[in-house]
Design a protein around this motif. Structure first.
Motif, PDB file in Angstrom:
ATOM      1  N   ALA A 214       0.835  -1.209   0.000  1.00  0.00           N
ATOM      2  CA  ALA A 214       0.000   0.000   0.000  1.00  0.00           C
ATOM      3  C   ALA A 214       0.865   1.252   0.000  1.00  0.00           C
ATOM      4  O   ALA A 214       0.572   2.223  -0.709  1.00  0.00           O
ATOM      5  CB  ALA A 214      -0.919  -0.016   1.228  1.00  0.00           C
ATOM      6  N   GLY A 224      -5.476   3.422  -6.953  1.00  0.00           N
ATOM      7  CA  GLY A 224      -6.291   3.774  -5.793  1.00  0.00           C
ATOM      8  C   GLY A 224      -7.015   2.595  -5.187  1.00  0.00           C
ATOM      9  O   GLY A 224      -7.020   2.407  -3.964  1.00  0.00           O
ATOM     10  N   THR A 227      -4.547   0.166  -3.588  1.00  0.00           N
ATOM     11  CA  THR A 227      -4.012   0.728  -2.345  1.00  0.00           C
ATOM     12  C   THR A 227      -5.022   0.600  -1.210  1.00  0.00           C
ATOM     13  O   THR A 227      -4.675   0.179  -0.096  1.00  0.00           O
ATOM     14  CB  THR A 227      -3.643   2.205  -2.542  1.00  0.00           C
ATOM     15  N   ALA A 228      -6.284   0.956  -1.486  1.00  0.00           N
ATOM     16  CA  ALA A 228      -7.324   0.864  -0.454  1.00  0.00           C
ATOM     17  C   ALA A 228      -7.530  -0.577  -0.008  1.00  0.00           C
ATOM     18  O   ALA A 228      -7.708  -0.856   1.192  1.00  0.00           O
ATOM     19  CB  ALA A 228      -8.631   1.451  -0.994  1.00  0.00           C
ATOM     20  N   THR A 229      -7.499  -1.505  -0.963  1.00  0.00           N
ATOM     21  CA  THR A 229      -7.662  -2.921  -0.628  1.00  0.00           C
ATOM     22  C   THR A 229      -6.511  -3.407   0.260  1.00  0.00           C
ATOM     23  O   THR A 229      -6.724  -4.112   1.251  1.00  0.00           O
ATOM     24  CB  THR A 229      -7.720  -3.776  -1.907  1.00  0.00           C
ATOM     25  N   ALA A 232      -6.875  -2.053   3.785  1.00  0.00           N
ATOM     26  CA  ALA A 232      -7.924  -2.769   4.524  1.00  0.00           C
ATOM     27  C   ALA A 232      -7.423  -4.135   4.991  1.00  0.00           C
ATOM     28  O   ALA A 232      -7.643  -4.536   6.141  1.00  0.00           O
ATOM     29  CB  ALA A 232      -9.164  -2.931   3.642  1.00  0.00           C
TER      30      ALA A 232
END
Length: 498
Positions: A214, A224, A227-229, A232
């Protein structure tokens, strides 16, 4: 285990040579990356030659630390050195970027073992009082590698070919292996764990991989969702890891040890080094090329001054701490000096003679070096003998993770900040120092002002990180380092008979 002065010096020389070899391999590749990517035809994968190495050397630290405690530091050290030589050979024969990245992952794994076990071995054969001096000598491998690595890598690539950036490790490493076989003593491992923390190791590794990925993707505008995955997965993974470690009979990272004030404060100080200084050094040349209108060669003088200050301070404070037994004052002075230096960098007007920021960043380096290796020695003295490798790994881990995450955040801040402030007609994606230096004086002045305004809050944030380290340094217990020899970890039978 107590060694004679001659054997101890022999051992330190061996560990320093191997540590330098591992540290140099990380820095020597940087100047050959463009050539490698061009010849292998995979420019889009170029960054993964570095990311793969860094990722592997970071995520395996807790596992290697535990293995060092269980199997013995000497075994893990020698196995890591053999694996490092084999991976270096494979790197040089790479015919594709995927092949090279895979071999670099193996190099990163083995390099982590070399660095970590060198520190663990020193802890097992020295007293608390001796340890800062020898730990500072071993720790000098990293700043020296930063100073000579890029130049050496460029020269080897230009005159011998990029393959020799890796193959040069073979003869040097073979000599280091022979040296290590004679010098590194046979140390008794700790008691074998009844339950190796497989679940904790697996979840922690996966969570840390997600976090580093990330951080690596943060500056990429089209990543994006990925990165968010990854964020999380990392958050959920670390929550699960915390729950696992609380119930594990023999956790891979013993969280209960952080109730020890020395260990908790030292861990915070180690993270601050990664966040506060290691993260910014990669961007200093760009800053000075744009804001001070210097050439690429001249811009490298500021990081050199920073690292040189770090090297001198690291050796000096290690020697003084071993001689006097006092250590608490050095982290206090170091964090104050680092915070003050970075705050001065934030208010320096662009266009000053380059020697001014060189001196300022030299003092930041001196402040960091004042406790860079020292806190590792202090933590080793506070940890149980059976968990020396584990806690040495942890203190290194938080530094590397802090550096990786902060580097990605700073890179994203620079990229987005410059793009927003650039005047019409200038494309941030194509903006190079050469293009700016060839532009009209008004454009040069505008770009210099933009970079100054973007870097000012970055320097202030990093100064704040060092300022947070001041109370952590103050919380370190006062007193003197002990002259008592370190006792070997007890075996189960010894524990029962005690």
């Amino acid at each position: 285990m107590t060694l004679s002065p001659v054997k101890l010096r022999f051992l330190v020389a061996s560990l320093l040579s191997v540590s330098f070899l591992g540290a140099l391999d990380h820095t020597v590749v940087s100047t050959s990356l463009a050539t490698i990517a061009g010849e292998l035809g995979a420019l889009q994968l170029m960054s993964w030659v570095v990311v793969g190495y860094t990722l592997a050397s970071t995520v395996l630290l807790p596992v290697l630390g535990k293995l060092g405690d269980v199997l013995g530091a000497r075994r893990v050290f020698l196995a890591s050195l053999v694996m490092f030589l084999a991976a270096s050979l494979v790197c040089g024969f790479a015919t594709s970027m995927e092949w090279l990245i895979g071999a670099r992952v193996l190099q990163g794994m083995s390099s982590a073992g070399l660095q970590l076990m060198s520190q663990t071995i020193i802890a097992r054969v020295t007293t608390q009082r001796e340890r800062p001096r020898y730990m500072a000598i071993i720790g000098a491998a990293f700043p020296i590698a930063i100073l000579v690595g890029p130049v050496l890598g460029g020269a080897i690539t230009d005159y011998w070919g990029w393959q020799w950036v890796f193959w040069i490790n073979i003869p040097v490493g073979a000599a280091a292996l022979a040296f290590a076989l004679a010098a590194v003593p046979r140390l008794e491992p700790g008691p074998a764990p009844r339950h190796f923390d497989v679940a904790g190791a697996g979840v922690f590794t996966a969570s840390l991989v997600a976090l580093v990925l990330a951080a690596s993707w943060l500056a990429e505008p089209d990543a994006g969702v990925a990165t968010a995955t990854a964020v999380a997965i990392s958050v959920l993974g670390f929550i699960a890891f915390f729950l696992i470690e609380r119930r594990a009979p023999e956790p891979i990272i013993p969280l209960h040890l952080f109730a020890n004030r020395t260990i908790a404060a030292s861990t915070a100080l180690s993270a601050i080094i990664g966040v506060g200084l290691f993260s910014i050094t990669a961007y200093l040349p760009t800053y000075f090329q744009m804001a001070y209108q210097t050439t690429a060669t001249v811009s490298g003088l500021v990081p050199i001054a920073t690292v040189f200050g770090m090297l001198i301070s690291n050796l000096l404070t290690g020697w003084v701490a071993s001689r006097t037994g006092r250590y608490r004052i050095f982290p206090i002075l170091g964090t104050v000096l680092g915070a003050a230096g970075l705050l001065v960098m934030a208010v320096l007007p662009a266009g000053l003679p380059l020697w001014v920021p060189m001196i300022v960043m030299g003092f930041v380096g001196m402040g960091t070096g004042a406790f860079m290796s020292l806190i590792i020695a202090v933590v080793q003295g506070a940890a149980p003998a059976t968990q020396t490798g584990t806690m040495t790994a942890t203190i290194n881990l938080v530094r590397q993770v802090g550096s990786t995450v902060a580097t990605a955040v700073i890179g994203g801040a620079i990229g987005s900040g410059v793009a927003v402030l650039l005047p019409a007609g200038l494309d941030a994606g194509r903006l190079t120092p050469q293009l700016v230096h060839a532009a009209a004086p008004a454009v040069q002045s505008a770009v210099a002002g933009i970079y100054s305004s973007v870097f000012t809050p970055i320097f202030i944030s990093l100064a704040a990180a060092y300022a947070l380290g001041i109370p952590a340094a103050v919380l370190l217990p006062s007193g003197r380092l002990s002259d008592e020899p370190v006792s070997a970890p007890r075996t189960p039978s010894e524990t029962l008979s005690a």
